[in-house]
Design an enzyme around this catalytic site. Structure first.
Site, PDB file in Angstrom:
ATOM      1  N   HIS A  57       0.845  -1.212   0.000  1.00  0.00           N
ATOM      2  CA  HIS A  57       0.000   0.000   0.000  1.00  0.00           C
ATOM      3  C   HIS A  57       0.873   1.251   0.000  1.00  0.00           C
ATOM      4  CE1 HIS A  57      -3.882   2.107   0.960  1.00  0.00           C
ATOM      5  NE2 HIS A  57      -2.981   3.072   1.114  1.00  0.00           N
ATOM      6  N   HIS A  59       1.615   5.352  -2.193  1.00  0.00           N
ATOM      7  CA  HIS A  59       1.148   6.424  -3.100  1.00  0.00           C
ATOM      8  C   HIS A  59       2.363   7.028  -3.791  1.00  0.00           C
ATOM      9  CE1 HIS A  59      -3.048   6.592  -1.552  1.00  0.00           C
ATOM     10  NE2 HIS A  59      -2.450   6.054  -0.498  1.00  0.00           N
ATOM     11  N   GLN A 152      -9.517   9.448  -5.518  1.00  0.00           N
ATOM     12  CA  GLN A 152      -9.156  10.007  -4.209  1.00  0.00           C
ATOM     13  C   GLN A 152     -10.181  11.026  -3.705  1.00  0.00           C
ATOM     14  OE1 GLN A 152      -5.014  10.693  -3.954  1.00  0.00           O
ATOM     15  NE2 GLN A 152      -5.070  11.572  -1.918  1.00  0.00           N
ATOM     16  N   HIS A 210      -9.335   1.945  -0.072  1.00  0.00           N
ATOM     17  CA  HIS A 210      -9.139   2.667   1.181  1.00  0.00           C
ATOM     18  C   HIS A 210     -10.481   2.559   1.899  1.00  0.00           C
ATOM     19  CE1 HIS A 210      -5.623   4.360  -0.739  1.00  0.00           C
ATOM     20  NE2 HIS A 210      -5.304   5.015   0.355  1.00  0.00           N
ATOM     21  N   GLU A 213     -10.964   4.648   6.755  1.00  0.00           N
ATOM     22  CA  GLU A 213      -9.760   5.287   7.310  1.00  0.00           C
ATOM     23  C   GLU A 213     -10.220   6.509   8.108  1.00  0.00           C
ATOM     24  OE1 GLU A 213      -6.879   6.705   4.492  1.00  0.00           O
ATOM     25  OE2 GLU A 213      -5.380   7.079   6.039  1.00  0.00           O
ATOM     26  N   ASP A 309       2.471   3.300   2.908  1.00  0.00           N
ATOM     27  CA  ASP A 309       1.461   4.310   2.578  1.00  0.00           C
ATOM     28  C   ASP A 309       2.079   5.591   2.012  1.00  0.00           C
ATOM     29  OD1 ASP A 309      -1.068   5.346   2.240  1.00  0.00           O
ATOM     30  OD2 ASP A 309      -1.521   5.580   4.367  1.00  0.00           O
TER      31      ASP A 309
HETATM   32 FE   FE2 Z   1      -3.319   5.189   1.298  1.00  0.00          FE
END
Ligand code: FE2
Length: 430
Positions: A57, A59, A152, A210, A213, A309
């Protein structure tokens, strides 16, 4: 003739004195007393040899952008979102590729040879998608990049996201992503889970959302994710990332939820560095930790992998893409310092993560790719304790990264010694 023979390795399962024979980029034989001529021999001092770290995971589109256009003064998720909103429209493909490539080089140096990266598909040009697809091809000889189409700004909350997710998948993005807790309503969130799982089922793709969260114990989209996984026959192909709300949920509800996740063969991915930094920010004291229930899920037979992450982006200004640092943080945040628990965390950044990504040829069996990391440690617990030096990183049997062993010399008057931090094995000398 072998291409390479590695001698005297220790394996993560505790087997010692192991030789690993490599031919044509794959493991030809692994065991004690392998005896065959080899072009090259790498003799180890009983060091731990593991299949490479896997970051399930990440970005890549935002990584290494910390400070642009301004620093995150509060360190909060909300300020991070604001900064990303200002930065994203100014990015170019070259910039995205340059930062992501740099991060991949860090990753390789740290022995992590597979990364699943979410890529924001909010921008209609899909510039970052194209940039990372190009980078995936460019770096394929050295590292496996898997991309997730990540709406996102919300699948329903952002007008063009449904189209953009499909367009990104058409261009070759591997995995369907989403962010149900960020939709306008709980109903929209559940509908997005359903729609995204249907897209994955139609196309034969994996899912990684996701999910929940948030510190809100009422954020229960993982329940819908498990249900849709069952309904569409996606067992073993679906990941719930973060699952932070589970930390704050009522225990009785969790006792119902965990069997649902297990039935659906869902994999959970916790991101301990980021969640310990970003969750619980609205709390006074005591402050919640915010990491999902890693220990309890493992006990319930749910696979749990661990992700980094972020590294130096608007949400998290720290990190060097070290998956042992991730496991180290998980041990602390999750109260998982028992020996078996730390072994499970080591698996969370190696084998369990590889299974979540459906990586081909990963492991230490004959026939697997000779992708290996030699650590300056004797076992997985020591590796986590020391965030051990990656002495050699091998890809398809060739050494692609080396780090000198850590060695510290003390000069304390009459006492001169070397300290290597390997408990009980420090040497003395004049
Ligand atoms: Fe993430």
């Amino acid at each position: 003739m072998l291409d390479l023979l590695i001698r005297n390795a220790t394996l993560p399962d505790g087997r010692e004195g192991i030789d690993i024979a490599v031919r044509d980029g794959r493991i030809a034989e692994i065991g004690r007393g392998v005896d065959a001529p080899a072009r090259e021999t790498l003799t180890l001092d009983g060091w731990l040899v593991t299949p490479p770290f896997v970051d399930p995971h990440f970005h890549l589109d935002s990584t290494l952008s910390a400070g642009r256009p301004r620093a995150n003064r509060s360190g909060t998720l909300l300020e991070g979102i604001e900064i990303w909103g200002d930065l994203a429209p100014t990015l170019t493909a070259e910039d995205v590729k340059h930062r992501a490539r740099e991060l991949c080089h860090w990753s390789i140096a740290r022995g992590c040879l597979a990364i699943r990266s979410h890529v924001d598909v909010t921008d209609d040009s899909l510039m970052a998608v194209d940039a990372l697809l190009e980078l995936r091809r460019e770096l394929a000889p050295w590292i496996d990049l898997q991309l997730v189409a990540f709406p996102q700004s919300g699948f329903y909350r952002h007008r063009s996201a449904p189209d953009n997710v499909v367009r990104a998948l058409d261009r070759g993005v591997d995995v369907v992503g989403g962010i149900p807790h960020f939709e306008r309503t709980t109903e929209d969130g559940a509908a997005s889970v359903k729609a995204l799982c249907e897209i994955a089922a139609e196309r034969g793709l994996l899912v990684d959302l996701h999910c929940d969260e948030t510190d809100d114990p009422n954020s229960r989209h993982v329940e819908t994710l498990a249900r849709e996984t069952e309904r569409l026959g996606l067992q073993g192909r679906v990941v719930g990332s973060h699952l932070s709300s589970m930390h704050s949920m009522d225990n009785y509800y969790v006792s119902k939820l965990l069997p649902l996740l297990q039935e659906a063969a869902l994999t959970a991915i916790a991101n301990p560095l980021i969640n310990i930094a970003l969750q619980g920010r609205c709390d006074t004291y005591p402050k919640r930790r915010g990491m999902t229930r890693v220990k309890e899920m493992i006990a319930a037979g749910i696979p749990v992998a661990l992700g980094h992450d972020c590294v130096m982006d608007p949400w998290y200004g720290l990190g060097s893409h070290d998956m042992l640092e991730v496991a180290h943080m998980a041990a602390h945040v999750g109260h998982m310092t028992g020996v078996d628990e730390m072994q499970a965390l080591f698996a969370g950044v190696t084998t369990t993560a590889a299974t979540a990504l459906h990586l081909e040829g990963y492991g230490l069996e004959p026939g697997c790719h000779a992708d290996l990391v030699v650590l300056q440690a004797r076992d997985p617990v020591e590796a986590i304790r020391l965030r051990a030096t990656r002495l050699h990183v091998l890809r398809r049997g060739a050494v692609i990264a080396r780090t000198a062993p850590e060695e510290v010399s003390l000069d304390l008057g009459d006492t001169r010694r070397k300290v290597d931090f390997l408990g009980g094995r420090a040497t003395t000398g004049g």
